[in-house]
Structures are given as C-alpha cells and as structure tokens.
Design a protein around this motif. Structure first.
Motif, mmCIF file in Angstrom:
data_model
loop_
_atom_site.group_PDB
_atom_site.id
_atom_site.type_symbol
_atom_site.label_atom_id
_atom_site.label_comp_id
_atom_site.label_asym_id
_atom_site.label_seq_id
_atom_site.Cartn_x
_atom_site.Cartn_y
_atom_site.Cartn_z
ATOM 1 N N SER A 82 40.089 58.343 37.919
ATOM 2 C CA SER A 82 40.630 59.387 37.155
ATOM 3 C C SER A 82 40.391 60.704 37.627
ATOM 4 N N ASP B 280 48.971 57.390 44.346
ATOM 5 C CA ASP B 280 47.697 56.896 43.238
ATOM 6 C C ASP B 280 47.977 55.282 43.884
ATOM 7 N N GLU C 262 45.854 50.464 42.110
ATOM 8 C CA GLU C 262 46.218 49.170 41.944
ATOM 9 C C GLU C 262 46.674 48.339 43.069
ATOM 10 N N LYS D 60 39.981 46.324 39.768
ATOM 11 C CA LYS D 60 40.733 46.318 40.942
ATOM 12 C C LYS D 60 39.959 45.692 42.028
#
Ligand SMILES: *Cc1c(COP(=O)(O)O)cnc(C)c1O
Length: 372
Positions: free
Chosen positions: A59, A155, A158, A184
């Motif tokens: 984050s 991003d 994932e 992850k």
C-alpha cells in the motif's frame, strides 16, 4: 469432518530460517542490513528492472509511486473500480482524484476499452492493476498512455512471476509496485517494492521512503517523506522467497489447473479462465462467481463453506460503492455493473502455496456437493 483448510497458507521451506539466523547472529536487523540491497537487486532482476526500492508494504509502495510521479491536487488517475482500497487511497491522499473503470466480465480486470472515454485534460496517469491471476491487457493501455502522454503506474502485487506476452508483469509501468503480504507469490510477512528503470524516479522513491533525509545535512529537509523502510529481517525472508519463485509459479499453475479439472462440471458458476491470448492464468487466487445460482449471493456460500471447514474470502468491493468515498463526495451516482456483479457473487477458495493436492480435492468435492 476434515480439518479446516485456510484460504491461504504461505510456504517457507527455502533459506528463510538460515538467512534470518544470519541477521540475528550478526546483529543486522534494521534496513541498513545487507539483505535489503540483495533482495532489492534479486527481485528487480526477476522483472528486468534496473532499480528496486523496498518498502514496508504494498500500500505504501503506491503512496511512493504517486508522490514520485508528482501527482497531486488537480490531477486525475484512471483506476479499476474493482481493486483493493490502497489504489484509490494513495491517489486521494495525494490530493488527486481517482477515475473509475468497470471490470471485464471474463478476466475481472479493468475493461481497457472504457479508458479513453474517461480521459480529461487533468488525467495524469493510468493505474493498471493485475487482478487475481490474469494480467491487464497492457498493449491498449500502453497505446493510450503514449497517445495522451500519460504515466503508467502498474500495480503488480498479485502478479509476481506472471507475464504478459512473455514479458514480466512489473516491467510495464513508468513505475510498478509489488506487495509481499503472505498471500503474494513472494512474501516477507509485510513488505513491498517499487521498481523502475528511471534513475530519477528511483532516487525520488528512495528519498521518500527514508524521510527525505539529505546526504549532506541529514536533518535538513527539502521535501516531506515517510519512514517506509523494510527491515533486514523481512528482506532476509524475501531473498529466500525469490530463490523459490520459479518453483512457486509452477505450483500455482498446478493448483489452478487441478481445481479447474476437478470443477469442470460445476454448473451455474463462472470459473477463472485458464489462459488468454497474452497469458496463462497464474491463479493468484482461485475465484468463483455465482451465475443464476440457487444461492442468493457469495456471502451465503461463504457461510456454508465455513461450516464445512473451508476458508474463503469475498471478492473486492468496488470503489464506487465505498461509504468512506461517498462521505467525501466521491463516486456518488456511479454504476459499474460488471464490478457490482462480481463483488456480490464472487469469492475465492483456498489456493495458497502450502495447500496440498489432497486439500484441493477435498475442497473440490465439497463444492461439487454444494452446487449439485
Ligand atoms: C495486496 C495488494 C496491495 C497491497 O499490499 P499490502 O502489502 O497488503 O499493503 C496492493 N494492490 C493489490 C492489487 C494487492 O493485491
């Protein structure tokens, strides 16, 4: 009844313990320790990047990426509505505005065909978030970014070890980010990384993560940063995890393929796609979406599965349906029907790296029974 199968259990069977012992034996536990650089270098290599800047979670990696690109008040950033709140939060905290895109029904990623219509004079960047195991269709995104001179923030939290037309995810953004949370494909417990090929962006990111201390006069600050550093202990685990990454990705494919095969006769649900033109699914999670089902919504199935000792998670809840953003006056009358549908009807089942084939088969049998 079978033992509880957790939705995710990480696998820590490489050099994690050995490297952690090294930290303790040498006394190097802070971010000044040698594993931090080693981990940054080895991880950045896996995505063909010149610079890796580790941070304490994914984050805050987004916070750093947004700040590094100078995105702030008056700017807009395109993001999928179906994502983790961290994406929107980083943009809003910087004083900029997220502009939301609905999901593709098939892949659950941002529907890239909807991007161009959402661009304005204020658009500064597109945040491409790879969701659940298949990458965003990056070619159209890159074309739009080029045509309108926009940054790409990728991003790839994932999509560790995933590729798009054989190029690593995490190599497409002007700046790309990762998370190393235990679900992850590489974990450090808590951790994250910013990667880039741009030296200036790399140096900015490094400074921002370290309170913008200055080399000459340490406690004199020209800019406001954060302490987002990753410790040597975390990096030690991360390095051991990177060593296992190829094996982990092979196993993720096996897990997904085994579920797909077990569940192929399951009716009235949508299962993840095995592949697209541009990627094989890496099954970060194994998602299931109810379609005209006998159960009213995912929440009811999640409850039932809990009674049968199967751990699950609901899908993300779309950004345009978040009370916190409505209170800020954002997204109030927006509708993104595909994201709304998968949020209500989607959930994912156990698929962490420590899952055994036996557990996969048990969970599959329970699902087959429930939906029969
Ligand atoms: C996990 C995740 C993050 C955030 O990472 P944390 O390390 O949990 O802060 C960001 N984006 C996506 C898409 C994620 O899945």
């Amino acid at each position: 009844m079978h033992d509880f199968t957790p939705v995710n259990e990480p696998l820590l069977i490489g050099n994690e313990k050995k490297y952690l012992e090294e930290c303790i034996d040498t006394g190097w536990i802070s971010s000044e320790g040698p594993f931090v650089k080693k981990f940054e270098n080895e991880f950045a290599k896996t995505v063909n990047r010149n610079y890796g800047i580790s941070v304490c979670n994914g984050s805050v990696a987004l916070d750093v990426a947004i700040a590094t690109l100078g995105i702030g008040p008056g700017d807009e950033v395109i993001i999928p509505t179906f994502t983790i709140i961290s994406c929107a939060a980083a943009i809003i905290r910087a004083g900029a505005v997220p502009v939301l895109i609905d999901s593709d029904k098939d892949t659950w990623n941002m529907d890239v065909e909807q991007i161009e219509a959402k661009l304005t004079k204020r658009t500064k960047a597109i945040m491409a978030v790879h969701i659940y195991g298949l990458p965003v269709d990056m070619n159209p995104v890159m074309q739009i970014a080029k045509k309108y001179n926009l940054f790409i923030i990728e991003d790839s939290a994932e999509a560790i070890g995933q590729t798009y037309y054989s190029k690593p995810c995490g190599s497409f953004g002007d700046i790309s980010i990762f998370s190393f949370y235990p679900n992850k494909h590489v974990t450090t417990g808590e951790g994250g990384m910013v990667v880039t090929n741009n030296k200036i962006l790399a140096e900015n990111s490094k400074s921002l993560r370290n309170l913008c201390f200055q080399p000459k006069q340490r406690f004199l600050h020209e800019e406001l940063g954060w302490n987002y550093r990753l410790s040597n202990l975390h990096a030690a685990v991360g390095l051991a995890q990177v060593e296992q990454l190829d094996k982990s990705i092979i196993r993720k494919h096996e897990i997904g393929n085994r579920y797909l095969n077990n569940l192929k006769n399951l009716s009235s649900v949508q299962l993840p796609r095995l592949k697209t033109d541009y990627a094989k699914n890496v099954f970060w999670v194994f998602g299931i979406v109810l379609v005209d089902n006998k159960y009213p919504d995912a929440a009811s199935v999640i409850k039932l599965l809990r009674t049968k000792n199967v751990g699950t998670r609901p899908f993300f809840w779309p950004m345009h349906e978040q009370p916190v953003f409505h209170k800020m006056g954002l997204f109030q009358n927006e509708s993104h029907p595909n994201a709304e549908n998968i949020a209500r009807n989607g959930f994912y089942i156990p698929s962490g790296l420590a899952i055994t084939n036996e557990q996969i088969d048990i969970v599959s049998d329970i699902l087959l029974e429930l939906f029969d």
